[in-house]
Scaffold this active site. Structure first.
Site, mmCIF file in Angstrom:
data_model
loop_
_atom_site.group_PDB
_atom_site.id
_atom_site.type_symbol
_atom_site.label_atom_id
_atom_site.label_comp_id
_atom_site.label_asym_id
_atom_site.label_seq_id
_atom_site.Cartn_x
_atom_site.Cartn_y
_atom_site.Cartn_z
ATOM 1 N N SER A 142 -13.385 20.236 25.408
ATOM 2 C CA SER A 142 -13.569 21.581 24.856
ATOM 3 C C SER A 142 -15.001 21.664 24.343
ATOM 4 C CB SER A 142 -12.577 21.755 23.697
ATOM 5 O OG SER A 142 -13.020 22.724 22.780
ATOM 6 N N TYR A 154 -8.382 19.052 15.913
ATOM 7 C CA TYR A 154 -8.524 19.378 17.338
ATOM 8 C C TYR A 154 -9.916 18.967 17.832
ATOM 9 C CZ TYR A 154 -8.761 22.301 21.591
ATOM 10 O OH TYR A 154 -8.921 22.763 22.887
HETATM 11 P P1 NDP Z 1 -1.619 26.356 26.604
HETATM 12 O O1 NDP Z 1 -1.166 26.345 25.173
HETATM 13 O O2 NDP Z 1 -1.416 27.571 27.416
HETATM 14 O O3 NDP Z 1 -1.005 25.121 27.377
HETATM 15 C C1 NDP Z 1 -0.917 23.872 26.786
HETATM 16 C C2 NDP Z 1 0.085 23.065 27.548
HETATM 17 O O4 NDP Z 1 0.224 21.804 26.897
HETATM 18 C C3 NDP Z 1 1.466 23.706 27.580
HETATM 19 O O5 NDP Z 1 2.002 23.601 28.873
HETATM 20 C C4 NDP Z 1 2.255 22.864 26.597
HETATM 21 O O6 NDP Z 1 3.630 22.775 26.912
HETATM 22 C C5 NDP Z 1 1.584 21.520 26.747
HETATM 23 N N1 NDP Z 1 1.849 20.713 25.562
HETATM 24 C C6 NDP Z 1 1.477 20.975 24.294
HETATM 25 N N2 NDP Z 1 1.979 20.043 23.461
HETATM 26 C C7 NDP Z 1 2.671 19.182 24.242
HETATM 27 C C8 NDP Z 1 3.447 18.024 23.963
HETATM 28 N N3 NDP Z 1 3.621 17.573 22.724
HETATM 29 N N4 NDP Z 1 4.036 17.378 24.999
HETATM 30 C C9 NDP Z 1 3.900 17.843 26.270
HETATM 31 N N5 NDP Z 1 3.190 18.937 26.583
HETATM 32 C C10 NDP Z 1 2.595 19.602 25.577
HETATM 33 O O7 NDP Z 1 -3.178 25.973 26.525
HETATM 34 P P2 NDP Z 1 -4.384 26.096 27.584
HETATM 35 O O8 NDP Z 1 -3.896 26.280 28.947
HETATM 36 O O9 NDP Z 1 -5.351 27.033 26.993
HETATM 37 O O10 NDP Z 1 -5.017 24.638 27.399
HETATM 38 C C11 NDP Z 1 -5.087 23.676 28.414
HETATM 39 C C12 NDP Z 1 -6.138 22.655 28.021
HETATM 40 O O11 NDP Z 1 -7.424 23.270 27.988
HETATM 41 C C13 NDP Z 1 -5.935 22.036 26.643
HETATM 42 O O12 NDP Z 1 -6.261 20.669 26.676
HETATM 43 C C14 NDP Z 1 -6.924 22.786 25.777
HETATM 44 O O13 NDP Z 1 -7.314 22.020 24.667
HETATM 45 C C15 NDP Z 1 -8.058 22.999 26.753
HETATM 46 N N6 NDP Z 1 -8.980 24.084 26.442
HETATM 47 C C16 NDP Z 1 -8.594 25.397 26.562
HETATM 48 C C17 NDP Z 1 -9.485 26.417 26.322
HETATM 49 C C18 NDP Z 1 -9.097 27.863 26.447
HETATM 50 O O14 NDP Z 1 -9.939 28.740 26.161
HETATM 51 N N7 NDP Z 1 -7.881 28.200 26.860
HETATM 52 C C19 NDP Z 1 -10.876 26.132 25.933
HETATM 53 C C20 NDP Z 1 -11.179 24.727 25.806
HETATM 54 C C21 NDP Z 1 -10.256 23.756 26.073
HETATM 55 P P3 NDP Z 1 4.676 23.857 26.341
HETATM 56 O O15 NDP Z 1 4.224 25.179 26.870
HETATM 57 O O16 NDP Z 1 5.959 23.395 26.863
HETATM 58 O O17 NDP Z 1 4.549 23.788 24.844
#
Ligand code: NDP
Length: 245
Positions: free
Chosen positions: A153, A166
């Site tokens: 990130s 985070y």
């Molecule tokens: P979302 O919240 O849409 O997706 C996150 C995913 O991670 C979900 O599918 C969730 O599952 C899963 N997850 C969270 N906790 C757990 C857990 N304990 N065990 C298993 N799965 C888990 O986030 P994004 O798509 O935005 O994020 C994707 C990645 O990109 C992340 O690493 C985030 O830090 C990174 N990121 C995103 C940015 C953005 O602007 N969107 C910017 C910078 C980085 P469930 O839905 O079942 O909870």
């Protein structure tokens, strides 16, 4: 946007694990990889979300995915070892792993970071990534060219007020990526990280509730880098943090 145009079926015969495949960027990546010919393994916390993406892939006629419901918060080292051996038995190798799942925790002043939130974020975003990588590397090394991709990130290379656990977890993610990349430099495994940049997803909406998501890039728009790092075109790239936007 990262400039890459994949050729049709460029991921044919590849098996790719995507964590956090039920939502946001992970869901789009799984769908995109399937569209380009890969067999995807969908890992996530919420089974219904995994079933929904599974159905979408099957309905579109792409290779049937596998589903691994796993909560990274509670998962043990043995869970990851078992998962790796199931993948090795079922597919014979793993060509790619996109470590995309993570949790945001709470945005709070540093003085008020809740101890439990700190532990949970570090557990899910760092310790789980390490245990999963350690367990999966032998299966990744069975592929001709394997790609392990972490997710960082903007706050993973520059700390930001109120983003405590985070932000620290994303610094650790980049560190872990560099350590593994350096150690496997002479092998067939490459290891990199993606900084997606601001992308319209449920996590982004939680971090910036007042923001108009329609002005952000969509998960679909940032896919070129996600595909590039899984395709053989990135064979010689390792140890890098690349920006999707
Ligand atoms: P979302 O919240 O849409 O997706 C996150 C995913 O991670 C979900 O599918 C969730 O599952 C899963 N997850 C969270 N906790 C757990 C857990 N304990 N065990 C298993 N799965 C888990 O986030 P994004 O798509 O935005 O994020 C994707 C990645 O990109 C992340 O690493 C985030 O830090 C990174 N990121 C995103 C940015 C953005 O602007 N969107 C910017 C910078 C980085 P469930 O839905 O079942 O909870």
């Amino acid at each position: 946007m990262f400039n890459y145009t994949p050729s049709e079926n460029c991921l044919q015969n590849k098996t790719i694990l995507v964590t956090g495949a039920g939502s946001g960027i992970g869901r789009q990546a799984a769908l995109t990889y399937a569209t380009l010919g890969a067999t995807v393994i969908l890992l996530g916390k919420t089974v219904e979300k995994l079933e929904s993406i599974y159905d979408e892939i099957v309905e579109n006629g792409y290779a049937e995915p596998a589903i691994i419901p796993l909560d990274l918060k509670g998962a043990t080292k043995q869970n990851y070892i078992d998962m790796a051996s199931t993948i090795a038995n079922q597919f014979g190798k793993l060509d790619g792993a996109l470590f995309n799942a993570s949790m945001l925790g709470e945005l709070t002043p540093y003085s008020q970071i809740h101890e439990q939130i700190w532990h949970d974020v570090i557990r899910v975003n760092v310790t789980a990534q390490h245990l999963m990588a350690q367990a999966l590397i032998p299966t990744l090394l069975l592929a001709d060219n394997a790609s392990l991709v972490f997710t960082s990130s903007g706050v993973g290379s520059k700390g930001r007020a109120f983003w405590g656990p985070y932000s620290v977890s994303k610094f650790a993610t980049e560190g872990l990526m560099q350590v593994i990349a350096d150690e496997y430099d002479e092998s067939t495994l490459r290891v990199n990280a993606i900084n997606p940049g601001a992308t319209a997803t449920p996590m982004r909406a939680r971090a910036y509730p007042a923001e108009n998501q329609e002005k952000l890039s969509t998960a679909e728009q940032i896919m070129p880098l996600y595909v590039y790092l899984m395709s053989d075109d990135s064979k010689s790239v390792t140890g890098k943090v690349l920006n999707a936007q």
